[in-house]
Design a protein around this motif. Structure first.
Motif, PDB file in Angstrom:
ATOM      1  N   GLN A  45       0.069   2.744   9.019  1.00  0.00           N
ATOM      2  CA  GLN A  45       0.520   2.831  10.412  1.00  0.00           C
ATOM      3  C   GLN A  45       1.435   4.025  10.685  1.00  0.00           C
ATOM      4  O   GLN A  45       1.481   4.530  11.805  1.00  0.00           O
ATOM      5  CB  GLN A  45       1.271   1.545  10.805  1.00  0.00           C
ATOM      6  CG  GLN A  45       0.439   0.279  10.749  1.00  0.00           C
ATOM      7  CD  GLN A  45      -0.698   0.275  11.751  1.00  0.00           C
ATOM      8  OE1 GLN A  45      -0.550   0.744  12.868  1.00  0.00           O
ATOM      9  NE2 GLN A  45      -1.850  -0.231  11.338  1.00  0.00           N
ATOM     10  N   ILE A  46       2.179   4.456   9.681  1.00  0.00           N
ATOM     11  CA  ILE A  46       3.202   5.484   9.907  1.00  0.00           C
ATOM     12  C   ILE A  46       2.527   6.823  10.203  1.00  0.00           C
ATOM     13  O   ILE A  46       1.466   7.141   9.658  1.00  0.00           O
ATOM     14  CB  ILE A  46       4.161   5.563   8.695  1.00  0.00           C
ATOM     15  CG1 ILE A  46       5.528   6.101   9.119  1.00  0.00           C
ATOM     16  CG2 ILE A  46       3.573   6.377   7.552  1.00  0.00           C
ATOM     17  CD1 ILE A  46       6.637   5.819   8.130  1.00  0.00           C
ATOM     18  N   VAL A  58       8.401  -5.450   6.343  1.00  0.00           N
ATOM     19  CA  VAL A  58       7.692  -5.421   7.624  1.00  0.00           C
ATOM     20  C   VAL A  58       6.803  -6.645   7.794  1.00  0.00           C
ATOM     21  O   VAL A  58       6.352  -6.952   8.876  1.00  0.00           O
ATOM     22  CB  VAL A  58       6.825  -4.155   7.787  1.00  0.00           C
ATOM     23  CG1 VAL A  58       7.685  -2.926   7.828  1.00  0.00           C
ATOM     24  CG2 VAL A  58       5.780  -4.054   6.694  1.00  0.00           C
ATOM     25  N   LEU A  91      13.594  -1.059   7.420  1.00  0.00           N
ATOM     26  CA  LEU A  91      13.322  -1.079   8.861  1.00  0.00           C
ATOM     27  C   LEU A  91      14.399  -0.313   9.611  1.00  0.00           C
ATOM     28  O   LEU A  91      14.117   0.440  10.541  1.00  0.00           O
ATOM     29  CB  LEU A  91      13.272  -2.527   9.363  1.00  0.00           C
ATOM     30  CG  LEU A  91      12.194  -3.411   8.732  1.00  0.00           C
ATOM     31  CD1 LEU A  91      12.399  -4.861   9.150  1.00  0.00           C
ATOM     32  CD2 LEU A  91      10.811  -2.941   9.140  1.00  0.00           C
ATOM     33  N   ILE A 143       2.589  -0.286   6.237  1.00  0.00           N
ATOM     34  CA  ILE A 143       3.442   0.835   6.665  1.00  0.00           C
ATOM     35  C   ILE A 143       2.703   2.152   6.424  1.00  0.00           C
ATOM     36  O   ILE A 143       2.663   3.022   7.283  1.00  0.00           O
ATOM     37  CB  ILE A 143       4.773   0.889   5.881  1.00  0.00           C
ATOM     38  CG1 ILE A 143       5.599  -0.366   6.095  1.00  0.00           C
ATOM     39  CG2 ILE A 143       5.599   2.105   6.307  1.00  0.00           C
ATOM     40  CD1 ILE A 143       6.852  -0.429   5.252  1.00  0.00           C
ATOM     41  N   TYR A 160       5.969   2.882  14.513  1.00  0.00           N
ATOM     42  CA  TYR A 160       5.589   3.450  13.213  1.00  0.00           C
ATOM     43  C   TYR A 160       4.873   4.793  13.368  1.00  0.00           C
ATOM     44  O   TYR A 160       5.136   5.739  12.642  1.00  0.00           O
ATOM     45  CB  TYR A 160       4.657   2.507  12.441  1.00  0.00           C
ATOM     46  CG  TYR A 160       5.270   1.218  11.961  1.00  0.00           C
ATOM     47  CD1 TYR A 160       6.650   1.022  11.967  1.00  0.00           C
ATOM     48  CD2 TYR A 160       4.475   0.181  11.493  1.00  0.00           C
ATOM     49  CE1 TYR A 160       7.202  -0.170  11.525  1.00  0.00           C
ATOM     50  CE2 TYR A 160       5.012  -1.012  11.044  1.00  0.00           C
ATOM     51  CZ  TYR A 160       6.382  -1.185  11.071  1.00  0.00           C
ATOM     52  OH  TYR A 160       6.925  -2.364  10.633  1.00  0.00           O
ATOM     53  N   ASP A 161       3.947   4.855  14.314  1.00  0.00           N
ATOM     54  CA  ASP A 161       3.130   6.070  14.443  1.00  0.00           C
ATOM     55  C   ASP A 161       3.920   7.252  14.992  1.00  0.00           C
ATOM     56  O   ASP A 161       3.470   8.393  14.929  1.00  0.00           O
ATOM     57  CB  ASP A 161       1.895   5.805  15.318  1.00  0.00           C
ATOM     58  CG  ASP A 161       2.261   5.375  16.732  1.00  0.00           C
ATOM     59  OD1 ASP A 161       3.382   4.872  16.927  1.00  0.00           O
ATOM     60  OD2 ASP A 161       1.436   5.549  17.635  1.00  0.00           O
ATOM     61  N   GLU A 166       8.610  -2.115  14.917  1.00  0.00           N
ATOM     62  CA  GLU A 166       7.157  -2.191  14.743  1.00  0.00           C
ATOM     63  C   GLU A 166       6.333  -1.293  15.671  1.00  0.00           C
ATOM     64  O   GLU A 166       5.401  -0.629  15.220  1.00  0.00           O
ATOM     65  CB  GLU A 166       6.706  -3.653  14.901  1.00  0.00           C
ATOM     66  CG  GLU A 166       5.369  -3.922  14.265  1.00  0.00           C
ATOM     67  CD  GLU A 166       5.106  -5.423  14.144  1.00  0.00           C
ATOM     68  OE1 GLU A 166       4.401  -5.784  13.209  1.00  0.00           O
ATOM     69  OE2 GLU A 166       5.601  -6.203  14.988  1.00  0.00           O
ATOM     70  N   MET A 180      13.887   3.348   9.275  1.00  0.00           N
ATOM     71  CA  MET A 180      12.854   3.833  10.196  1.00  0.00           C
ATOM     72  C   MET A 180      13.402   3.946  11.618  1.00  0.00           C
ATOM     73  O   MET A 180      13.130   4.917  12.332  1.00  0.00           O
ATOM     74  CB  MET A 180      11.646   2.901  10.153  1.00  0.00           C
ATOM     75  CG  MET A 180      10.916   2.952   8.813  1.00  0.00           C
ATOM     76  SD  MET A 180       9.803   1.540   8.538  1.00  0.00           S
ATOM     77  CE  MET A 180       8.384   2.017   9.500  1.00  0.00           C
TER      78      MET A 180
END
Length: 232
Positions: free
Chosen positions: A192-193, A104, A83, A189, A163-164, A160, A86
Motif C-alpha cells: 500500500q505504501i 496495521v 503507525l 504496508i 499509506y499511498d 490507514e 508514518m
C-alpha cells in the motif's frame, strides 16, 4: 552532517521495546538517538484518559526537539510506534522510516492461540512463572482499560487512508512468529505504501518484541545499512 534517530515504542509498552536496537545504533554510529515515553506508558502503565492525540503529540514534540539538534532525522517505529512514524512522515520532512512489527492489522489468532497453548502447557508442568509471555499479558490485561484499546484503534484508522501518500524510503521488519501482528500486516504496508525504495526483512524466529529476537544482530546490521546508505 548530524543525523538524528527518533525511536517510538508500542502500545502498552515503553522504551525498553526498542532499547536493544537503540544501543546497537549508538555503538556503531555517532547519531543522536531519542526514545520518548508516550503518555501513560513506560514503567508505570496508566492509560486511563490517554488519547491517540496525546501519543501522537508527544512523539511530534520529541521529533521537533530532535530536528533542532540535527540536520536530518530518521524514525524507527515499533508496533503502534510504526503507525505514529508514518503519521509524522506525512507531516514533516523525514529521511527514512523503519517499521518494526508495525501494528496495521491486529492479532494473528493462530499464533496467539499457539502462544497461549504453550503457556498452558507450562502451567500444567508447573512452570508458568518461567513463561515471559504469560506475565507480560497478565500485567497488560490488568492495566489496559478498554478505552485505551479503542484509542489505539483510532491511531490505526487515522493513518490507514494515507499509506499511498508516503514516498520516503521505508524498511519493514517483521517476525514470522509474531503473536500480535500477523505476517500479512508487513505485506499490506509494503503493497500500500507509495514509496519506491522499500524493502521487507523477515525474521525467522522473531516474535512481537522483535528487538529481542534470536536473530536480532542480523537484522540490526541489515537495517542499519539501510539507514546509513547515503549518510556515510
Amino acid at each position: 552532517m548530524k543525523i538524528g534517530v527518533l525511536m517510538i515504542h508500542g502500545f502498552t509498552g515503553g522504551p525498553f521495546e526498542v532499547q536493544p536496537f537503540a544501543d546497537y545504533i549508538e555503538e556503531k554510529t555517532d547519531w543522536v538517538v531519542k526514545i520518548p515515553t508516550l503518555p501513560g506508558h513506560g514503567e508505570t502503565l496508566d492509560l486511563r484518559n490517554k488519547t491517540a492525540e496525546s501519543w501522537m503529540m508527544a512523539a511530534e514534540l520529541a521529533l521537533k526537539e530532535l530536528k533542532k539538534q540535527t540536520d536530518k532525522v530518521m524514525i524507527v517505529g515499533f508496533s503502534m510506534g510504526g503507525l505514529i512514524a508514518m503519521y509524522l512522515a506525512m507531516r514533516y520532512k523525514i529521511e527514512k522510516i523503519v517499521l518494526l512489527s508495525a501494528a496495521v492489522k491486529y492479532i494473528s489468532a493462530g499464533q496467539m492461540l499457539e502462544e497461549i497453548r504453550l503457556a498452558a502447557t507450562d502451567a500444567v508442568k508447573g512452570q508458568i512463572a518461567q513463561n515471559p509471555l504469560f506475565h507480560l499479558y497478565e500485567y497488560k490485561l490488568l492495566n489496559t482499560p478498554v478505552s485505551s484499546a479503542v484509542e489505539f484503534l483510532r491511531v490505526v484508522k487515522m493513518v490507514e487512508p494515507y499509506y499511498d501518500k508516503l514516498t520516503l524510503p521505508v524498511c519493514i521488519v517483521q517476525g514470522k512468529k509474531d503473536g500480535i501482528v500477523p505476517l500479512s500486516a508487513a505485506e499490506h504496508i509494503y503493497n500500500q505504501i507509495g514509496s519506491v525504495e522499500k524493502e521487507i526483512y523477515h525474521s525467522d524466529n522473531g516474535k512481537h518484541l522483535i528487538c529481542y529476537s534470536d536473530d536480532c544482530e542480523e537484522w540490526f546490521a541489515h537495517v542499519l545499512a539501510f539507514m546509513a546508505k547515503e549518510h556515510e
